[in-house]
Motif scaffolding. Sequence first.
Motif, PDB file in Angstrom:
ATOM      1  N   GLY A  78       8.882 -71.077  70.406  1.00  0.00           N
ATOM      2  CA  GLY A  78       7.667 -71.676  69.866  1.00  0.00           C
ATOM      3  C   GLY A  78       6.705 -70.634  69.302  1.00  0.00           C
ATOM      4  O   GLY A  78       6.150 -70.805  68.210  1.00  0.00           O
ATOM      5  N   CYS A  79       6.514 -69.544  70.039  1.00  0.00           N
ATOM      6  CA  CYS A  79       5.628 -68.469  69.565  1.00  0.00           C
ATOM      7  C   CYS A  79       6.163 -67.862  68.279  1.00  0.00           C
ATOM      8  O   CYS A  79       5.399 -67.575  67.347  1.00  0.00           O
ATOM      9  CB  CYS A  79       5.496 -67.385  70.628  1.00  0.00           C
ATOM     10  SG  CYS A  79       4.588 -67.886  72.086  1.00  0.00           S
ATOM     11  N   LEU A  82       5.563 -70.203  65.324  1.00  0.00           N
ATOM     12  CA  LEU A  82       4.170 -70.131  64.888  1.00  0.00           C
ATOM     13  C   LEU A  82       3.888 -68.829  64.146  1.00  0.00           C
ATOM     14  O   LEU A  82       3.147 -68.814  63.164  1.00  0.00           O
ATOM     15  CB  LEU A  82       3.225 -70.254  66.086  1.00  0.00           C
ATOM     16  CG  LEU A  82       3.114 -71.637  66.714  1.00  0.00           C
ATOM     17  CD1 LEU A  82       2.337 -71.570  68.013  1.00  0.00           C
ATOM     18  CD2 LEU A  82       2.478 -72.615  65.742  1.00  0.00           C
ATOM     19  N   TYR A  83       4.463 -67.729  64.604  1.00  0.00           N
ATOM     20  CA  TYR A  83       4.234 -66.433  63.969  1.00  0.00           C
ATOM     21  C   TYR A  83       4.849 -66.371  62.570  1.00  0.00           C
ATOM     22  O   TYR A  83       4.320 -65.702  61.693  1.00  0.00           O
ATOM     23  CB  TYR A  83       4.801 -65.319  64.843  1.00  0.00           C
ATOM     24  CG  TYR A  83       4.483 -63.931  64.340  1.00  0.00           C
ATOM     25  CD1 TYR A  83       3.200 -63.422  64.422  1.00  0.00           C
ATOM     26  CD2 TYR A  83       5.460 -63.139  63.769  1.00  0.00           C
ATOM     27  CE1 TYR A  83       2.888 -62.155  63.950  1.00  0.00           C
ATOM     28  CE2 TYR A  83       5.168 -61.867  63.291  1.00  0.00           C
ATOM     29  CZ  TYR A  83       3.882 -61.379  63.382  1.00  0.00           C
ATOM     30  OH  TYR A  83       3.594 -60.131  62.916  1.00  0.00           O
ATOM     31  N   ILE A  85       5.158 -68.833  60.385  1.00  0.00           N
ATOM     32  CA  ILE A  85       4.455 -69.681  59.425  1.00  0.00           C
ATOM     33  C   ILE A  85       3.142 -68.981  59.088  1.00  0.00           C
ATOM     34  O   ILE A  85       2.305 -68.778  59.979  1.00  0.00           O
ATOM     35  CB  ILE A  85       4.196 -71.086  60.006  1.00  0.00           C
ATOM     36  CG1 ILE A  85       5.528 -71.755  60.369  1.00  0.00           C
ATOM     37  CG2 ILE A  85       3.388 -71.937  59.040  1.00  0.00           C
ATOM     38  CD1 ILE A  85       5.373 -73.013  61.197  1.00  0.00           C
ATOM     39  N   THR A  88      -0.194 -70.258  60.542  1.00  0.00           N
ATOM     40  CA  THR A  88      -0.359 -70.232  62.000  1.00  0.00           C
ATOM     41  C   THR A  88       0.011 -68.876  62.607  1.00  0.00           C
ATOM     42  O   THR A  88       0.059 -68.749  63.826  1.00  0.00           O
ATOM     43  CB  THR A  88       0.494 -71.331  62.662  1.00  0.00           C
ATOM     44  OG1 THR A  88       1.873 -71.114  62.331  1.00  0.00           O
ATOM     45  CG2 THR A  88       0.054 -72.718  62.209  1.00  0.00           C
ATOM     46  N   LEU A  91      -2.272 -67.483  65.354  1.00  0.00           N
ATOM     47  CA  LEU A  91      -2.097 -68.195  66.622  1.00  0.00           C
ATOM     48  C   LEU A  91      -0.812 -67.737  67.315  1.00  0.00           C
ATOM     49  O   LEU A  91      -0.798 -67.508  68.527  1.00  0.00           O
ATOM     50  CB  LEU A  91      -2.065 -69.710  66.394  1.00  0.00           C
ATOM     51  CG  LEU A  91      -1.776 -70.566  67.636  1.00  0.00           C
ATOM     52  CD1 LEU A  91      -2.843 -70.344  68.701  1.00  0.00           C
ATOM     53  CD2 LEU A  91      -1.680 -72.032  67.243  1.00  0.00           C
ATOM     54  N   GLY A  92       0.272 -67.596  66.551  1.00  0.00           N
ATOM     55  CA  GLY A  92       1.522 -67.102  67.126  1.00  0.00           C
ATOM     56  C   GLY A  92       1.357 -65.712  67.714  1.00  0.00           C
ATOM     57  O   GLY A  92       1.832 -65.436  68.822  1.00  0.00           O
TER      58      GLY A  92
END
Length: 148
Positions: A78-79, A82-83, A85, A88, A91-92
């Motif tokens: 998940g991290c 996010l990283y 994209i 996002t 946030l990642g």
Amino acid sequence: MSLSSSRIDTSSAPRSPEVLAPSTRVRWTARILTGLAVALLSFDTALKVFQLAPAVASAAELGFTPGAFWWIGLFEVGCLALYLIPRTAPLGALLWTGFLGGAIATHVRLDNPLFSHVLFPIYVAILLWLPLWLRDARVRAMAGPVAR
């Protein structure tokens, strides 16, 4: 008075260095550093998610069950998503930084060597944040102005 007529024209206003797009050299440096970080973290994530032998052995040494490492691997997926994209990515990187802080705590608890184990998550965090700072004006703005 309509909304469109009340807007201020900023097209000719000077832009601060933080808002200007980075140079080609800086963008390529950021891409290469991002690639290194993503390759390293993808490898680590795959070890945990697929329960490969090095991850299972490492889990036992660190005091985790293999099942716990699988869940940690899913969190890493998940991290990493996010990283990857651009919108996002900060946030990642923030979530990765928190995760890496837990890794530091685990290594400190086990009294592992300083430079090879305890500080390694800090090296990874730098590898995550530096390319973001180089390519993303939002991250540069969060860091504050650079004294010259």
